[in-house]
Motif scaffolding. Structure first.
Motif, PDB file in Angstrom:
ATOM      1  N   SER A   1       0.810  -1.219   0.000  1.00  0.00           N
ATOM      2  CA  SER A   1       0.000   0.000   0.000  1.00  0.00           C
ATOM      3  C   SER A   1       0.841   1.265   0.000  1.00  0.00           C
ATOM      4  O   SER A   1       0.325   2.357  -0.230  1.00  0.00           O
ATOM      5  CB  SER A   1      -0.934   0.010   1.219  1.00  0.00           C
ATOM      6  N   ARG A   2       2.138   1.124   0.255  1.00  0.00           N
ATOM      7  CA  ARG A   2       3.018   2.293   0.299  1.00  0.00           C
ATOM      8  C   ARG A   2       4.460   1.819   0.211  1.00  0.00           C
ATOM      9  O   ARG A   2       4.748   0.627   0.170  1.00  0.00           O
ATOM     10  CB  ARG A   2       2.806   3.080   1.587  1.00  0.00           C
ATOM     11  N   GLY A   3       5.371   2.786   0.198  1.00  0.00           N
ATOM     12  CA  GLY A   3       6.786   2.472   0.265  1.00  0.00           C
ATOM     13  C   GLY A   3       7.281   1.586  -0.848  1.00  0.00           C
ATOM     14  O   GLY A   3       6.836   1.662  -1.994  1.00  0.00           O
ATOM     15  N   LEU A   4       8.207   0.731  -0.492  1.00  0.00           N
ATOM     16  CA  LEU A   4       8.843  -0.157  -1.458  1.00  0.00           C
ATOM     17  C   LEU A   4       7.836  -1.078  -2.140  1.00  0.00           C
ATOM     18  O   LEU A   4       7.891  -1.300  -3.350  1.00  0.00           O
ATOM     19  CB  LEU A   4       9.920  -0.977  -0.748  1.00  0.00           C
ATOM     20  N   GLY A   5       6.886  -1.609  -1.372  1.00  0.00           N
ATOM     21  CA  GLY A   5       5.894  -2.520  -1.937  1.00  0.00           C
ATOM     22  C   GLY A   5       5.043  -1.879  -3.014  1.00  0.00           C
ATOM     23  O   GLY A   5       4.723  -2.510  -4.028  1.00  0.00           O
ATOM     24  N   ALA A   6       4.672  -0.624  -2.809  1.00  0.00           N
ATOM     25  CA  ALA A   6       3.857   0.079  -3.801  1.00  0.00           C
ATOM     26  C   ALA A   6       4.611   0.245  -5.108  1.00  0.00           C
ATOM     27  O   ALA A   6       4.049   0.066  -6.201  1.00  0.00           O
ATOM     28  CB  ALA A   6       3.428   1.436  -3.260  1.00  0.00           C
ATOM     29  N   VAL A   7       5.898   0.572  -5.030  1.00  0.00           N
ATOM     30  CA  VAL A   7       6.702   0.751  -6.238  1.00  0.00           C
ATOM     31  C   VAL A   7       6.900  -0.589  -6.945  1.00  0.00           C
ATOM     32  O   VAL A   7       6.838  -0.676  -8.179  1.00  0.00           O
ATOM     33  CB  VAL A   7       8.050   1.409  -5.898  1.00  0.00           C
ATOM     34  N   ILE A   8       7.120  -1.650  -6.176  1.00  0.00           N
ATOM     35  CA  ILE A   8       7.247  -2.984  -6.771  1.00  0.00           C
ATOM     36  C   ILE A   8       5.959  -3.372  -7.482  1.00  0.00           C
ATOM     37  O   ILE A   8       5.989  -3.901  -8.604  1.00  0.00           O
ATOM     38  CB  ILE A   8       7.608  -4.013  -5.690  1.00  0.00           C
ATOM     39  N   ALA A   9       4.827  -3.123  -6.848  1.00  0.00           N
ATOM     40  CA  ALA A   9       3.538  -3.469  -7.454  1.00  0.00           C
ATOM     41  C   ALA A   9       3.343  -2.741  -8.781  1.00  0.00           C
ATOM     42  O   ALA A   9       2.926  -3.335  -9.784  1.00  0.00           O
ATOM     43  CB  ALA A   9       2.401  -3.145  -6.494  1.00  0.00           C
ATOM     44  N   ARG A  10       3.659  -1.446  -8.809  1.00  0.00           N
ATOM     45  CA  ARG A  10       3.492  -0.676 -10.041  1.00  0.00           C
ATOM     46  C   ARG A  10       4.455  -1.164 -11.123  1.00  0.00           C
ATOM     47  O   ARG A  10       4.090  -1.220 -12.312  1.00  0.00           O
ATOM     48  CB  ARG A  10       3.692   0.814  -9.765  1.00  0.00           C
ATOM     49  N   ALA A  11       5.661  -1.524 -10.744  1.00  0.00           N
ATOM     50  CA  ALA A  11       6.641  -1.998 -11.729  1.00  0.00           C
ATOM     51  C   ALA A  11       6.226  -3.342 -12.323  1.00  0.00           C
ATOM     52  O   ALA A  11       6.355  -3.559 -13.538  1.00  0.00           O
ATOM     53  CB  ALA A  11       8.022  -2.109 -11.079  1.00  0.00           C
ATOM     54  N   LEU A  12       5.740  -4.242 -11.494  1.00  0.00           N
ATOM     55  CA  LEU A  12       5.283  -5.536 -12.006  1.00  0.00           C
ATOM     56  C   LEU A  12       4.091  -5.364 -12.934  1.00  0.00           C
ATOM     57  O   LEU A  12       3.981  -6.052 -13.955  1.00  0.00           O
ATOM     58  CB  LEU A  12       4.934  -6.468 -10.844  1.00  0.00           C
ATOM     59  N   ALA A  13       3.195  -4.446 -12.590  1.00  0.00           N
ATOM     60  CA  ALA A  13       2.052  -4.186 -13.466  1.00  0.00           C
ATOM     61  C   ALA A  13       2.524  -3.617 -14.798  1.00  0.00           C
ATOM     62  O   ALA A  13       2.009  -4.006 -15.861  1.00  0.00           O
ATOM     63  CB  ALA A  13       1.082  -3.220 -12.785  1.00  0.00           C
ATOM     64  N   ALA A  14       3.501  -2.725 -14.762  1.00  0.00           N
ATOM     65  CA  ALA A  14       4.033  -2.165 -16.005  1.00  0.00           C
ATOM     66  C   ALA A  14       4.698  -3.240 -16.852  1.00  0.00           C
ATOM     67  O   ALA A  14       4.743  -3.125 -18.088  1.00  0.00           O
ATOM     68  CB  ALA A  14       5.039  -1.053 -15.687  1.00  0.00           C
ATOM     69  N   ALA A  15       5.201  -4.287 -16.190  1.00  0.00           N
ATOM     70  CA  ALA A  15       5.822  -5.398 -16.913  1.00  0.00           C
ATOM     71  C   ALA A  15       4.797  -6.388 -17.448  1.00  0.00           C
ATOM     72  O   ALA A  15       5.173  -7.362 -18.103  1.00  0.00           O
ATOM     73  CB  ALA A  15       6.815  -6.113 -16.008  1.00  0.00           C
ATOM     74  N   GLY A  16       3.520  -6.137 -17.166  1.00  0.00           N
ATOM     75  CA  GLY A  16       2.470  -6.972 -17.732  1.00  0.00           C
ATOM     76  C   GLY A  16       1.767  -7.907 -16.770  1.00  0.00           C
ATOM     77  O   GLY A  16       0.857  -8.647 -17.171  1.00  0.00           O
ATOM     78  N   TRP A  17       2.152  -7.886 -15.504  1.00  0.00           N
ATOM     79  CA  TRP A  17       1.508  -8.775 -14.540  1.00  0.00           C
ATOM     80  C   TRP A  17       0.224  -8.168 -13.981  1.00  0.00           C
ATOM     81  O   TRP A  17       0.229  -6.999 -13.576  1.00  0.00           O
ATOM     82  CB  TRP A  17       2.447  -9.027 -13.362  1.00  0.00           C
TER      83      TRP A  17
END
Length: 251
Positions: A17-33
């Motif tokens: 919901s924030r911090g490192l996890g939020a950035v990881i989530a957005r990056a994985l989504a940008a990669a197609g997940w």
């Protein structure tokens, strides 16, 4: 199936919901997940991450659950499968308070508080997702560790002990789950300032950066890039490894 990344798989990121996890989530989504954005109490933050992913053309949904609770983790994985699809990638990122405790004040409860996030939670997540990964022909487990295991900073023994145990789990599970085409790896960040470090002084930032061969403090995007690599087909033959993302701080 020798590669992971198809329309049948979902990436679950805990503590996203924030911090490192939020950035990881957005990056994985940008990669197609398609991404399951897990949170414990910050529903608003999780919804903001989901909205950002949707605005960028990705797919995501928020899922509230305490990932240190066995029943909650089982229900979480079932709900993700029902709403988005089966979990093929687990990013064990969730964490709790990380107090500095000198050894003369250290209690067993201090150890348990850290082990709950870095040993118990990953164990529950792997147990809950493994049947689906095996049925689908494989999956990825990506743990978020810490370079504190090498730095051995005084006052952080409970945290360091739990992070060291997390690395042991990674290596053992990699051997055990390899025959099922499930890779298990760990990304070990250095100090990555996020929202909870808002009070950090510029002097402290400069002092840390001066100790880093690459001359800067790490960014959440640096860690997210390593996670995306481990979740990608390019990492299909990488398991049991620790990727340290700290600009060479612990060379």
């Amino acid at each position: 199936m020798n590669e992971i990344h198809d329309s049948t798989g979902v990436a679950l990121v805990t503590g996203a919901s924030r911090g490192l996890g939020a950035v990881i989530a957005r990056a994985l989504a940008a990669a197609g997940w398609p991404v399951a954005v897990n949170y414990r109490s910050d529903a608003h933050g999780a919804d903001e991450v989901v909205r950002a992913i949707g605005s960028a053309g990705g797919t995501a949904a928020a899922f509230g659950a305490d990932v240190t609770d066995e029943a909650a983790v089982a229900a979480l994985v079932d709900e993700v499968a029902r709403r988005l699809g089966p979990v093929r990638v687990v990013v064990a990122n969730a964490t709790g308070p990380q107090p500095e405790v000198p050894v003369e004040q250290l209690t067993w409860q201090d150890h348990l508080d850290q082990l709950a996030f870095f040993v118990k939670s990953p164990t529950l997540l792997v147990r809950a997702t493994l049947p689906g990964m095996r049925a689908a022909g494989g999956g990825r487990v990506i743990q978020i560790g810490s370079d504190m295991v090498e730095r051995a900073t005084p006052g952080w023994s409970a945290y360091v002990a739990a992070k060291g145990a997390q690395l042991g789990l990674t290596r053992t599970w990699a051997r055990e789950l390899g025959p099922s085409n499930v890779t298990v790896n760990l990304v070990a960040p250095g100090w990555i300032p996020v929202e909870r470090h808002a009070d950090t002084t510029e002097e402290a930032l400069r002092g840390y950066a001066a100790q880093v061969p690459l001359g800067r403090v790490g960014r959440p995007e640096d860690v997210a890039a390593a996670v995306c690599y481990l979740a990608s087909p390019a990492a299909a033959f990488v398991t049991g490894q620790r990727i340290t993302v700290n600009g060479g701080h612990t060379i």
